[in-house]
Design an enzyme around this catalytic site. Structure first.
Site, short mmCIF file in Angstrom:
data_model
loop_
_atom_site.label_atom_id
_atom_site.label_comp_id
_atom_site.label_asym_id
_atom_site.label_seq_id
_atom_site.Cartn_x
_atom_site.Cartn_y
_atom_site.Cartn_z
CB SER A 69 -16.60 59.70 32.05
OG SER A 69 -15.60 58.75 31.86
CB ALA A 128 -8.45 44.57 24.43
CE1 TYR A 166 -12.36 58.50 28.01
CE2 TYR A 166 -13.17 60.72 28.28
CZ TYR A 166 -13.09 59.42 28.72
OH TYR A 166 -13.74 59.05 29.86
NE ARG A 292 -17.70 63.34 26.78
CZ ARG A 292 -16.63 63.03 26.06
NH1 ARG A 292 -16.26 63.82 25.06
NH2 ARG A 292 -15.91 61.96 26.33
CB THR A 306 -21.30 60.76 27.83
OG1 THR A 306 -19.98 61.05 27.39
CG2 THR A 306 -22.29 61.46 26.92
C1 LIG Z 1 -17.53 57.41 27.54
C2 LIG Z 1 -17.23 58.12 28.81
N1 LIG Z 1 -16.09 57.48 29.46
C3 LIG Z 1 -16.26 56.89 30.66
O1 LIG Z 1 -17.30 56.91 31.26
C4 LIG Z 1 -15.09 56.05 31.15
C5 LIG Z 1 -15.04 55.95 32.64
N2 LIG Z 1 -15.31 54.73 30.57
C6 LIG Z 1 -14.52 54.25 29.61
O2 LIG Z 1 -13.51 54.79 29.25
C7 LIG Z 1 -14.96 52.93 28.98
C8 LIG Z 1 -14.46 51.71 29.77
C9 LIG Z 1 -14.94 50.43 29.09
C10 LIG Z 1 -16.42 50.25 29.26
C11 LIG Z 1 -16.95 48.98 28.57
N3 LIG Z 1 -16.52 48.87 27.19
C12 LIG Z 1 -15.70 47.87 26.78
O3 LIG Z 1 -15.24 47.04 27.54
C13 LIG Z 1 -15.36 47.86 25.31
N4 LIG Z 1 -14.47 46.76 24.96
C14 LIG Z 1 -18.45 49.08 28.58
O4 LIG Z 1 -19.03 49.54 27.58
O5 LIG Z 1 -19.04 48.77 29.63
C15 LIG Z 1 -16.99 59.59 28.51
O6 LIG Z 1 -15.96 60.09 28.90
O7 LIG Z 1 -17.84 60.20 27.89
#
Ligand SMILES: C[C@@H](NC(=O)[C@@H](C)NC(=O)CCCC[C@H](NC(=O)C[NH3+])C(=O)[O-])C(=O)O
Length: 356
Positions: A69, A128, A166, A292, A306
């Site tokens: 992200s 999920a 988010y 952020r 992050t």
């Molecule tokens: C946190 C960060 N968000 C991001 O970077 C976006 C692109 N990532 C996500 O929304 C998490 C996707 C799942 C990852 C997976 N988790 C799962 O599959 C959980 N069931 C993993 O941890 O690799 C932000 O915006 O700060």
């Protein structure tokens, strides 16, 4: 008053803690500029553990990795440059630019960039179950509109313009706005507007390619089952994220990017100010537009993003005026203990050793 010197011993101790909590490797780089974000800097480099578990190749701060992200900050910069060019208005309905895409004309560009649209996050459905979800999409190629369609199977999670919530869907819409307004794929916008001008030699948008170009760290996904074997997640299209999370970069390039952004090199003052209009996003945290803010124990606030993509957690933050920039990566994900430890690293980096 000069900022406290970075506590690199305290930082290294936390990186080693992250390894003890399941990260194969960790790398961190601090670029500490004296007077100007683009002037001479003291560079601190720290690395622990391995970039590749198969051959025990050591982690190196020069390794490229998937930034997740942190991509959202790049997408927000492109759109705010278009605002400065008079080609986009933040308080105009998305419907004006992309007619019929979204179900509620009250959703504005500002709502989307600030995660206040109410659009459901389709990744909740995709991931999920962490490893099966990843395996099901790792080689898939989606269109941005297909990802929006997945979100719209669910009702809005809140009234447009209300609280921060988010959602990756917002930055998929941001990608559609970039493509509509520039007439080019998002890759071209990143390259022409950010990567080229800042000479970010380690930064790439290779979607739908699955390989990380050149020297890179492998990323290892932690399964949901306690004690389960790590999954090498390095090769994937990241098509499930694209303009919300598919960029590849390095600690050096992200530090350059954040210093230039907060130093005023990438956006006119008016648009940088818009980016820094904060809405509450948790204790001691704010979200602006693709940015952020985190408030630290020593009274310093830091600005960045992050990232969490299968196999990689990224932490990229800079201080006021972009003078001190810090990027860290650990090559695991889906590991809450590692995530919490890595968020703590902001303290020794920006507050010095009195923060312990
Ligand atoms: C946190 C960060 N968000 C991001 O970077 C976006 C692109 N990532 C996500 O929304 C998490 C996707 C799942 C990852 C997976 N988790 C799962 O599959 C959980 N069931 C993993 O941890 O690799 C932000 O915006 O700060």
């Amino acid at each position: 008053t000069p900022a406290p010197a970075p506590d690199t011993a305290g930082l290294d101790a936390l990186l080693r803690t992250a390894l003890g909590q399941g990260a194969p490797g960790a790398a961190a780089r601090i670029d500490d500029h004296r007077t100007s974000y683009d002037g001479p800097a003291t560079v601190h480099r720290l690395a622990e553990g391995v970039a590749d578990r198969a051959d025990a190749e050591a982690m190196d701060t020069a390794d490229r990795f998937r930034i997740g992200s942190v991509t959202k900050t790049f997408s927000a910069v492109v759109l705010l440059q278009l605002v400065a060019e008079g080609r986009l208005r933040l308080d105009t309905s998305v419907d004006h630019y992309l007619p019929g895409l979204l179900p509620d004309a009250r959703i504005t560009v500002r709502h989307v960039l600030g995660h206040r649209s109410g659009l459901y996050d389709y990744t909740e459905d995709l991931f999920a179950r962490t490893v099966p979800g990843f395996e099901a999409v790792r080689t898939k190629v989606f269109t941005l509109r297909e990802l929006v369609a997945r979100s719209l199977r669910h009702p809005l999670t809140g009234t447009p313009g209300a609280a921060y919530s988010y959602s990756n869907t917002n930055y998929v819409v941001a990608g559609l706005l970039i493509e509509k307004l520039t007439g080019e794929p998002v890759r071209t916008a990143y390259e022409d507007r950010i990567i080229g001008p800042l000479k970010l030699a380690d930064t790439f948008y290779v979607h739908p390619g699955t390989a990380i170009p050149g020297r890179h760290a492998h990323g290892y996904l932690t399964p949901d089952e306690p004690g389960g074997a790590l999954v090498d997640a390095t090769e994937q299209t990241v098509s499930w994220a694209q303009s919300a999370g598919a960029l590849i970069s390095s600690a050096r390039d992200l530090n350059t990017f954040l210093s230039a952004l907060l130093g005023g090199r990438l956006l006119p003052a008016a648009q940088l100010a818009e980016m820094r209009r904060w809405f509450p996003a948790g204790t001691g945290q704010g979200y602006g537009l693709g940015l952020r803010r985190r408030d630290l124990s020593c009274g310093i606030s830091v600005y960045g993003h992050t990232g969490a993509v299968q196999g990689f957690y990224t932490y990229a933050f800079t201080g006021e005026n972009g003078l001190r920039s810090y990027t860290a990566v650990v090559n695991t994900s889906n590991n809450g203990a590692v995530q919490a430890t890595m968020l703590r690293t902001l303290e020794p980096v920006f507050c010095g050793k009195w923060a312990r």
